[in-house]
Enzyme design. Sequence first.
Site, short mmCIF file in Angstrom:
data_model
loop_
_atom_site.label_atom_id
_atom_site.label_comp_id
_atom_site.label_asym_id
_atom_site.label_seq_id
_atom_site.Cartn_x
_atom_site.Cartn_y
_atom_site.Cartn_z
N LYS A 147 1.04 4.18 -3.01
CA LYS A 147 0.68 5.51 -2.61
C LYS A 147 1.78 6.43 -2.91
O LYS A 147 1.45 7.62 -3.28
CB LYS A 147 0.16 5.59 -1.20
CG LYS A 147 -1.18 4.90 -0.92
CD LYS A 147 -2.29 5.36 -1.81
CE LYS A 147 -3.73 4.98 -1.32
NZ LYS A 147 -4.89 5.32 -2.08
N TYR A 162 0.93 -1.19 0.12
CA TYR A 162 -0.03 0.10 -0.10
C TYR A 162 0.91 1.30 0.29
O TYR A 162 0.83 2.36 -0.93
CB TYR A 162 -0.98 -0.03 1.21
CG TYR A 162 -1.86 0.97 1.47
CD1 TYR A 162 -2.79 1.19 0.72
CD2 TYR A 162 -1.31 2.14 2.43
CE1 TYR A 162 -3.92 2.58 0.86
CE2 TYR A 162 -2.24 3.37 2.73
CZ TYR A 162 -3.70 3.46 1.79
OH TYR A 162 -4.33 4.45 2.11
N1 LIG Z 1 -9.48 6.85 5.75
C1 LIG Z 1 -8.13 6.99 5.86
O1 LIG Z 1 -7.66 7.07 7.06
C2 LIG Z 1 -7.24 7.29 4.74
C3 LIG Z 1 -5.84 7.73 5.18
C4 LIG Z 1 -5.05 7.91 3.90
C5 LIG Z 1 -5.37 7.41 2.53
N2 LIG Z 1 -6.91 7.15 2.58
C6 LIG Z 1 -7.14 7.02 1.00
O2 LIG Z 1 -8.49 7.54 0.82
C7 LIG Z 1 -9.02 6.54 -0.13
C8 LIG Z 1 -10.61 6.59 0.61
O3 LIG Z 1 -10.43 5.76 1.79
P1 LIG Z 1 -11.61 5.38 2.61
O4 LIG Z 1 -11.29 5.71 3.87
O5 LIG Z 1 -12.87 6.26 2.13
O6 LIG Z 1 -11.63 3.90 2.29
P2 LIG Z 1 -12.90 2.80 1.93
O7 LIG Z 1 -12.34 1.67 1.94
O8 LIG Z 1 -14.02 3.32 2.95
O9 LIG Z 1 -13.26 3.42 0.56
C9 LIG Z 1 -12.71 3.06 -0.66
C10 LIG Z 1 -13.36 2.45 -1.38
O10 LIG Z 1 -12.93 2.10 -2.95
C11 LIG Z 1 -13.47 0.96 -3.41
N3 LIG Z 1 -12.76 0.11 -4.20
C12 LIG Z 1 -11.72 -0.63 -3.65
N4 LIG Z 1 -11.31 -1.33 -4.80
C13 LIG Z 1 -11.82 -0.99 -5.94
C14 LIG Z 1 -11.76 -1.33 -7.12
N5 LIG Z 1 -10.83 -2.26 -7.45
N6 LIG Z 1 -12.47 -0.48 -7.95
C15 LIG Z 1 -13.45 0.46 -7.92
N7 LIG Z 1 -13.55 0.85 -6.24
C16 LIG Z 1 -12.73 0.10 -5.36
C17 LIG Z 1 -14.35 0.29 -2.34
O11 LIG Z 1 -15.35 -0.51 -2.58
C18 LIG Z 1 -14.72 1.57 -1.34
O12 LIG Z 1 -16.07 1.93 -1.54
C19 LIG Z 1 -8.33 5.47 -0.49
O13 LIG Z 1 -7.65 5.69 -1.67
C20 LIG Z 1 -7.33 5.52 0.59
O14 LIG Z 1 -6.28 4.44 0.55
C21 LIG Z 1 -7.75 7.11 3.50
#
Ligand SMILES: NC(=O)c1ccc[n+]([C@@H]2O[C@H](COP(=O)([O-])OP(=O)(O)OC[C@H]3O[C@@H](n4cnc5c(N)ncnc54)[C@H](O)[C@@H]3O)[C@@H](O)[C@H]2O)c1
Length: 254
Positions: A164, A160
């Site tokens: 990223k 990951y």
């Molecule tokens: N929440 C955090 O703490 C955090 C921190 C750093 C980065 N991020 C990044 O922010 C983004 C959103 O995170 P979140 O916390 O809302 O996560 P989340 O898991 O709630 O949302 C991610 C979404 O991506 C979808 N997804 C996964 N694989 C997929 C694919 N192959 N095609 C299409 N959709 C797909 C999932 O179904 C989900 O709806 C992500 O990229 C995550 O890495 C989140």
Amino acid sequence: MDEFSERVAVVTGAARGLGAAYARALAERGAAVSVLDVLADQAEGVAEEIVSRGGRALAVETDVSDRNAFGAAVDATIRKFGQVDILINNAGLGTTDQTHGVPWYEWPGEAWDKVVAVNMRGCFFGAQAVAPHMMERGWGRIINVSSATFWSPVAEAVHYVAAKGGVIGLTRALSKGLGNHGVTVNTLVPGLTRTEQMDGMYPPEVFEQYARMRSIQRDAVPRDLVGTALYLCSTASDFVTGQAFIVDGGHIFD
Ligand SMILES: NC(=O)c1ccc[n+]([C@@H]2O[C@H](COP(=O)([O-])OP(=O)(O)OC[C@H]3O[C@@H](n4cnc5c(N)ncnc54)[C@H](O)[C@@H]3O)[C@@H](O)[C@H]2O)c1
């Protein structure tokens, strides 16, 4: 006039969490929004909610790691709304059954490939799908989502963190090819943010610990990311490209 009423946005991973927050925020400000996700029912739910509030939305079941599927989803958006101006490459995957709780040196290759494919290759396929159309129109916004774990890495998420980090390199290189066509490409970098998924993954003490490390010592929630996302989607950021915006309440300092 709503700021984004002339705009059409594609938001990936928008069935829940941060992606749903970006989709709702853009729709509330007038944009037509395509809600892309592998979770078809939940994506449909977000789109229906937007429409029920008077907005414009379309749900498209899409695996962003599949080039043809991403292209088809963008085509469906253009058929429905006539154009695409904004792409938020937000879909992400932190781990898989094959890597969760398993030392990284035992991970099978396909588990590495899966996480890198969703988090990084998906952003590339998204850019491929929208760039020719945006260049032709002379305006566009591509926002790729990275993670503060690139600055503050953990071994349990080697795949990951690597993906990223790759997103930041991808953003920089894409910005070079698109800048003279009115298309900007930037990276949005969330720190640990409370979403349903994160709440299920970590105990409350972890969020408390992160909150203490911040200049603004509280939990991060999805609306904390929305303002920066909207700025990067707007004309206010016309001369900003290739950059990474860390939104974590002042924890990581780059
Ligand atoms: N929440 C955090 O703490 C955090 C921190 C750093 C980065 N991020 C990044 O922010 C983004 C959103 O995170 P979140 O916390 O809302 O996560 P989340 O898991 O709630 O949302 C991610 C979404 O991506 C979808 N997804 C996964 N694989 C997929 C694919 N192959 N095609 C299409 N959709 C797909 C999932 O179904 C989900 O709806 C992500 O990229 C995550 O890495 C989140």
